[in-house]
Design a protein around this motif. Structure first.
Motif, mmCIF file in Angstrom:
data_model
loop_
_atom_site.group_PDB
_atom_site.id
_atom_site.type_symbol
_atom_site.label_atom_id
_atom_site.label_comp_id
_atom_site.label_asym_id
_atom_site.label_seq_id
_atom_site.Cartn_x
_atom_site.Cartn_y
_atom_site.Cartn_z
ATOM 1 N N SER A 33 -18.937 64.722 9.491
ATOM 2 C CA SER A 33 -19.542 63.570 10.110
ATOM 3 C C SER A 33 -19.133 62.341 9.320
ATOM 4 C CB SER A 33 -21.054 63.755 10.059
ATOM 5 O OG SER A 33 -21.676 63.202 11.150
ATOM 6 N N PRO A 34 -18.022 61.710 9.683
ATOM 7 C CA PRO A 34 -17.588 60.539 8.901
ATOM 8 C C PRO A 34 -18.674 59.469 8.869
ATOM 9 C CG PRO A 34 -15.962 61.107 10.567
ATOM 10 C CD PRO A 34 -17.163 61.954 10.816
ATOM 11 N N THR A 35 -18.810 58.839 7.720
ATOM 12 C CA THR A 35 -19.790 57.769 7.597
ATOM 13 C C THR A 35 -19.279 56.535 8.332
ATOM 14 O OG1 THR A 35 -18.825 56.864 5.578
ATOM 15 C CG2 THR A 35 -20.484 58.614 5.315
ATOM 16 N N VAL A 36 -20.166 55.618 8.589
ATOM 17 C CA VAL A 36 -19.777 54.352 9.217
ATOM 18 C C VAL A 36 -18.770 53.637 8.323
ATOM 19 C CG1 VAL A 36 -20.642 52.088 9.931
ATOM 20 C CG2 VAL A 36 -21.932 54.146 10.496
ATOM 21 N N ARG A 37 -18.993 53.695 7.034
ATOM 22 C CA ARG A 37 -18.078 53.051 6.090
ATOM 23 C C ARG A 37 -16.680 53.663 6.167
ATOM 24 N NH1 ARG A 37 -18.880 52.593 -0.425
ATOM 25 N NH2 ARG A 37 -17.556 50.791 -0.694
ATOM 26 N N ALA A 89 -17.744 64.123 0.386
ATOM 27 C CA ALA A 89 -17.761 63.940 1.846
ATOM 28 C C ALA A 89 -17.943 62.482 2.245
ATOM 29 C CB ALA A 89 -18.873 64.789 2.461
ATOM 30 N N ALA A 90 -18.566 61.681 1.408
ATOM 31 C CA ALA A 90 -18.773 60.268 1.738
ATOM 32 C C ALA A 90 -17.581 59.399 1.339
ATOM 33 C CB ALA A 90 -20.042 59.755 1.063
ATOM 34 N N ILE A 91 -16.580 59.994 0.693
ATOM 35 C CA ILE A 91 -15.385 59.243 0.294
ATOM 36 C C ILE A 91 -14.166 59.766 1.057
ATOM 37 C CG2 ILE A 91 -13.850 58.633 -1.611
ATOM 38 C CD1 ILE A 91 -16.325 58.795 -3.470
ATOM 39 N N ASN A 92 -13.678 60.951 0.739
ATOM 40 C CA ASN A 92 -12.585 61.625 1.450
ATOM 41 C C ASN A 92 -11.439 60.674 1.818
ATOM 42 O OD1 ASN A 92 -10.969 63.389 2.840
ATOM 43 N ND2 ASN A 92 -12.575 64.112 4.216
ATOM 44 N N ILE A 93 -10.791 60.133 0.812
ATOM 45 C CA ILE A 93 -9.710 59.172 1.030
ATOM 46 C C ILE A 93 -8.591 59.729 1.919
ATOM 47 C CG2 ILE A 93 -7.885 57.835 -0.123
ATOM 48 C CD1 ILE A 93 -9.969 57.098 -2.257
ATOM 49 N N PRO A 94 -8.204 61.007 1.810
ATOM 50 C CA PRO A 94 -7.174 61.484 2.747
ATOM 51 C C PRO A 94 -7.569 61.298 4.216
ATOM 52 C CG PRO A 94 -7.370 63.008 0.924
ATOM 53 C CD PRO A 94 -8.503 62.005 0.787
ATOM 54 N N TRP A 95 -8.810 61.525 4.552
ATOM 55 C CA TRP A 95 -9.244 61.319 5.938
ATOM 56 C C TRP A 95 -9.183 59.829 6.297
ATOM 57 C CZ3 TRP A 95 -12.874 58.517 8.587
ATOM 58 C CH2 TRP A 95 -12.994 58.827 9.946
ATOM 59 N N VAL A 96 -9.621 58.991 5.385
ATOM 60 C CA VAL A 96 -9.657 57.548 5.642
ATOM 61 C C VAL A 96 -8.262 57.003 5.929
ATOM 62 C CG1 VAL A 96 -10.164 55.291 4.598
ATOM 63 C CG2 VAL A 96 -11.794 57.169 4.330
ATOM 64 N N VAL A 97 -7.255 57.499 5.225
ATOM 65 C CA VAL A 97 -5.897 56.945 5.374
ATOM 66 C C VAL A 97 -4.986 57.779 6.280
ATOM 67 C CG1 VAL A 97 -6.053 55.785 3.136
ATOM 68 C CG2 VAL A 97 -4.951 58.042 3.287
ATOM 69 N N ALA A 98 -5.502 58.824 6.873
ATOM 70 C CA ALA A 98 -4.664 59.736 7.672
ATOM 71 C C ALA A 98 -3.980 59.060 8.855
ATOM 72 C CB ALA A 98 -5.493 60.921 8.158
ATOM 73 N N SER A 99 -4.528 57.971 9.345
ATOM 74 C CA SER A 99 -3.944 57.333 10.537
ATOM 75 C C SER A 99 -3.086 56.107 10.215
ATOM 76 C CB SER A 99 -5.061 56.941 11.507
ATOM 77 O OG SER A 99 -5.904 55.982 10.922
#
Length: 127
Positions: free
Chosen positions: A12-16, A75-85
């Motif tokens: 569940s990605p955070t809003v941030r 889970a509240a950071i997960n930089i790979p998910w944040v930059v995947a796109s």
């Protein structure tokens, strides 16, 4: 765009996280990783006697291994998910993780060299 071989999404990605992902999507991978790390960690000082950095967002002295662990696995950071796109991000999840790790290590090395020194308070940094 290709299909990623291993899902990078958080449960569940955070809003941030969602906001950062949208905000960074047009940047090159290196710039996106650096901005995401800055947003989550806000390092301000380096330790006078160690390679620990003061993490302003968590109010803790942090070593490189803890930084990398949190950047990848919190889970509240997960930089790979944040930059995947972002532009030019590898489509393969394992390749993306490797590329993000290289960028995070470069970021850490630059901060250890450039941030102003400050004496550590009476507690030890996280490793």
């Amino acid at each position: 765009m290709g299909v990623r071989t291993v899902p990078l999404s958080t449960d569940s990605p955070t809003v941030r996280q969602q906001h950062l992902r949208r905000q960074l999507r047009l940047l090159p991978l290196g710039d996106a990783v650096q901005r995401a790390a800055e947003a989550f960690f806000r390092f301000r000082f380096r330790g006078a006697r160690s390679e620990a950095l003061w993490c302003d967002s968590e109010h803790v002295w942090m070593g490189r291994e803890t930084f990398l662990h949190w950047a990848f696995w919190d889970a509240a950071i997960n930089i790979p998910w944040v930059v995947a796109s972002v532009s030019a991000a590898p489509h393969d999840s394992e390749e993306l993780r490797k590329a993000v790790r290289v960028e995070l290590l470069d970021y850490w090395t630059a901060l250890v060299a450039d941030l102003p020194q400050k004496k550590s308070p009476g507690w030890l940094p996280l490793p």
